[in-house]
Design a protein around this motif. Sequence first.
Motif, PDB file in Angstrom:
ATOM      1  N   ARG A   5     -82.096  82.227 -49.784  1.00 25.78           N
ATOM      2  CA  ARG A   5     -81.524  83.616 -50.114  1.00 25.78           C
ATOM      3  C   ARG A   5     -81.063  83.760 -51.681  1.00 25.78           C
ATOM      4  N   LEU A   6     -81.801  84.474 -51.987  1.00 18.90           N
ATOM      5  CA  LEU A   6     -81.575  84.923 -53.438  1.00 18.90           C
ATOM      6  C   LEU A   6     -81.105  86.260 -53.687  1.00 18.90           C
ATOM      7  N   ARG A   7     -80.528  86.658 -54.910  1.00 19.52           N
ATOM      8  CA  ARG A   7     -80.062  88.080 -55.088  1.00 19.52           C
ATOM      9  C   ARG A   7     -81.527  89.055 -55.300  1.00 19.52           C
ATOM     10  N   SER A   8     -81.414  89.936 -54.637  1.00 23.04           N
ATOM     11  CA  SER A   8     -82.573  90.780 -54.895  1.00 23.04           C
ATOM     12  C   SER A   8     -82.652  91.389 -56.314  1.00 23.04           C
ATOM     13  N   PRO A   9     -83.579  91.466 -57.166  1.00 21.00           N
ATOM     14  CA  PRO A   9     -83.323  92.053 -58.256  1.00 21.00           C
ATOM     15  C   PRO A   9     -83.039  93.698 -58.543  1.00 21.00           C
ATOM     16  N   SER A  10     -83.257  94.459 -57.664  1.00 23.90           N
ATOM     17  CA  SER A  10     -83.123  95.818 -57.658  1.00 23.90           C
ATOM     18  C   SER A  10     -81.749  96.213 -57.083  1.00 23.90           C
ATOM     19  N   THR A  11     -81.307  95.393 -56.161  1.00 26.05           N
ATOM     20  CA  THR A  11     -80.058  95.735 -55.272  1.00 26.05           C
ATOM     21  C   THR A  11     -78.558  94.649 -55.499  1.00 26.05           C
ATOM     22  N   GLY A  12     -79.379  93.562 -55.940  1.00 26.88           N
ATOM     23  CA  GLY A  12     -78.341  92.518 -55.942  1.00 26.88           C
ATOM     24  C   GLY A  12     -77.866  91.766 -54.616  1.00 26.88           C
ATOM     25  N   GLU A  13     -78.624  92.393 -53.523  1.00 28.92           N
ATOM     26  CA  GLU A  13     -78.322  92.124 -52.325  1.00 28.92           C
ATOM     27  C   GLU A  13     -78.762  90.768 -52.050  1.00 28.92           C
ATOM     28  N   ALA A  14     -78.321  90.072 -50.863  1.00 28.61           N
ATOM     29  CA  ALA A  14     -79.345  88.821 -50.330  1.00 28.61           C
ATOM     30  C   ALA A  14     -80.568  89.162 -49.882  1.00 28.61           C
ATOM     31  N   THR A  15     -81.597  88.247 -50.311  1.00 30.31           N
ATOM     32  CA  THR A  15     -82.980  88.537 -49.971  1.00 30.31           C
ATOM     33  C   THR A  15     -83.712  87.222 -49.886  1.00 30.31           C
ATOM     34  N   LEU A  16     -84.436  87.036 -48.669  1.00 30.83           N
ATOM     35  CA  LEU A  16     -85.041  85.834 -48.488  1.00 30.83           C
ATOM     36  C   LEU A  16     -86.303  85.459 -49.420  1.00 30.83           C
ATOM     37  N   TYR A  17     -86.312  84.222 -49.909  1.00 34.69           N
ATOM     38  CA  TYR A  17     -87.499  83.798 -50.724  1.00 34.69           C
ATOM     39  C   TYR A  17     -87.857  82.438 -50.191  1.00 34.69           C
ATOM     40  N   LEU A  18     -89.051  81.948 -50.659  1.00 31.77           N
ATOM     41  CA  LEU A  18     -89.554  80.631 -50.475  1.00 31.77           C
ATOM     42  C   LEU A  18     -89.924  79.986 -51.959  1.00 31.77           C
ATOM     43  N   PHE A  19     -89.355  78.769 -51.987  1.00 26.70           N
ATOM     44  CA  PHE A  19     -89.973  77.929 -53.422  1.00 26.70           C
ATOM     45  C   PHE A  19     -90.791  76.998 -52.464  1.00 26.70           C
ATOM     46  N   ASN A  20     -91.931  76.749 -53.462  1.00 27.57           N
ATOM     47  CA  ASN A  20     -92.837  75.782 -52.746  1.00 27.57           C
ATOM     48  C   ASN A  20     -92.434  74.434 -53.312  1.00 27.57           C
ATOM     49  N   SER A  21     -93.435  73.344 -53.182  1.00 28.84           N
ATOM     50  CA  SER A  21     -92.961  72.067 -53.347  1.00 28.84           C
ATOM     51  C   SER A  21     -92.638  71.963 -54.796  1.00 28.84           C
ATOM     52  N   GLY A  22     -91.350  71.254 -54.788  1.00 30.59           N
ATOM     53  CA  GLY A  22     -91.041  70.876 -56.373  1.00 30.59           C
ATOM     54  C   GLY A  22     -90.407  72.291 -56.986  1.00 30.59           C
ATOM     55  N   ALA A  23     -90.155  73.430 -56.200  1.00 32.81           N
ATOM     56  CA  ALA A  23     -89.902  74.549 -57.005  1.00 32.81           C
ATOM     57  C   ALA A  23     -90.687  75.017 -58.146  1.00 32.81           C
ATOM     58  N   GLN A  24     -91.993  74.772 -58.081  1.00 35.35           N
ATOM     59  CA  GLN A  24     -92.823  75.305 -59.081  1.00 35.35           C
ATOM     60  C   GLN A  24     -93.316  76.752 -58.976  1.00 35.35           C
ATOM     61  N   GLN A  25     -93.211  77.415 -57.928  1.00 38.01           N
ATOM     62  CA  GLN A  25     -93.484  78.679 -57.821  1.00 38.01           C
ATOM     63  C   GLN A  25     -92.544  79.470 -56.637  1.00 38.01           C
ATOM     64  N   LEU A  26     -92.480  80.585 -56.941  1.00 41.39           N
ATOM     65  CA  LEU A  26     -91.547  81.402 -55.952  1.00 41.39           C
ATOM     66  C   LEU A  26     -92.298  82.377 -55.337  1.00 41.39           C
ATOM     67  N   PHE A  27     -92.026  82.597 -54.058  1.00 45.96           N
ATOM     68  CA  PHE A  27     -92.853  83.519 -52.994  1.00 45.96           C
ATOM     69  C   PHE A  27     -91.772  84.509 -52.384  1.00 45.96           C
ATOM     70  N   GLU A  28     -92.033  85.553 -52.243  1.00 43.86           N
ATOM     71  CA  GLU A  28     -91.333  86.688 -51.693  1.00 43.86           C
ATOM     72  C   GLU A  28     -91.357  86.607 -49.875  1.00 43.86           C
ATOM     73  N   VAL A  29     -90.544  86.877 -49.242  1.00 44.09           N
ATOM     74  CA  VAL A  29     -90.656  86.648 -47.820  1.00 44.09           C
ATOM     75  C   VAL A  29     -90.400  88.098 -47.203  1.00 44.09           C
ATOM     76  N   LYS A  30     -91.481  88.816 -46.402  1.00 45.02           N
ATOM     77  CA  LYS A  30     -91.316  90.131 -45.797  1.00 45.02           C
ATOM     78  C   LYS A  30     -91.588  89.836 -44.523  1.00 45.02           C
ATOM     79  N   ALA A  31     -90.639  90.392 -43.529  1.00 43.45           N
ATOM     80  CA  ALA A  31     -90.680  90.105 -42.250  1.00 43.45           C
ATOM     81  C   ALA A  31     -91.078  91.588 -41.434  1.00 43.45           C
ATOM     82  N   PHE A  32     -92.047  91.612 -40.839  1.00 35.58           N
ATOM     83  CA  PHE A  32     -92.620  92.687 -40.126  1.00 35.58           C
ATOM     84  C   PHE A  32     -92.106  92.697 -38.531  1.00 35.58           C
TER      85      PHE A  32
END
Length: 254
Positions: A40-67
């Motif tokens: 969980r990292l801060r949402s850049p729009s609200t500053g609230e906790a939001t779920l993200y995913l770092f890939n192997s070695g933290a080379q790329q960031l991914f946003e996680v959306k749940a439906f």
Amino acid sequence: MQGTELQRPAAAHPAQWVLVAPEAATDPPKTPDSEPMFTRLRSPSTGEATLYLFNSGAQQLFEVKAFHEEYRSWFIGETVQQDGRLLFVTPMDPLFLILYYLIKADKEQQGKFQPLDQVVLDSEYPYCPLLLKCADVKQSIHHVTEEKEIGSQKFHKYSQEKTLKWLKKKVNQTVKALKSNNISVGERVQAPTFISGKQITDAEEDYVRYAHGLISEYISEDLSKELSKYLGKGNYQMSLWKQKKTILSLTAAI
């Protein structure tokens, strides 16, 4: 995968979710301590906790959306997964999250130049420094900051002028993605069952207004207003339901 666990019903089979993700998000780690990680990292729009995913070695960031829909479950192997959520993982530009800390530091330090590793720090979100490990961050940080180099060390401070120029490029990229995907964005678009005998062509202003709304999901309200002024098109406020229907398919273009 390491990191933050998703909350799930108590009766659900442990550590199982249905995930739609690009291959880059789940590439096998090169070393045992560099596997993909939910956090969980801060949402850049609200500053609230939001779920993200770092890939192997933290080379790329991914946003996680749940439906989630009521009364949905998944059959996984020979088990029934009661947590029926469907998780979508899409690429995310880490500069949006770094921008939150740059603006915060600019206000607190009155425009003082600082090393990035002293800016992107957060006691509540200890993994936020991993944002600086993402590929191309150090090469692209100049899009949102002014830089000074003293000896072998670089110092940065937030630049609103450069940030607005960068965000305008993001808006233009999103407009291009909207058009290439044939997504209608005009005010005239009503229910999906509505059929018109006339061909509807969305104006360029409609696309820019819609793209501004999508980008505003990743920046603060104040910066969104400044971007609206910078675009020179007035107030680009859109209904959020319409924006969020396409945000998943377009995140990769942002």
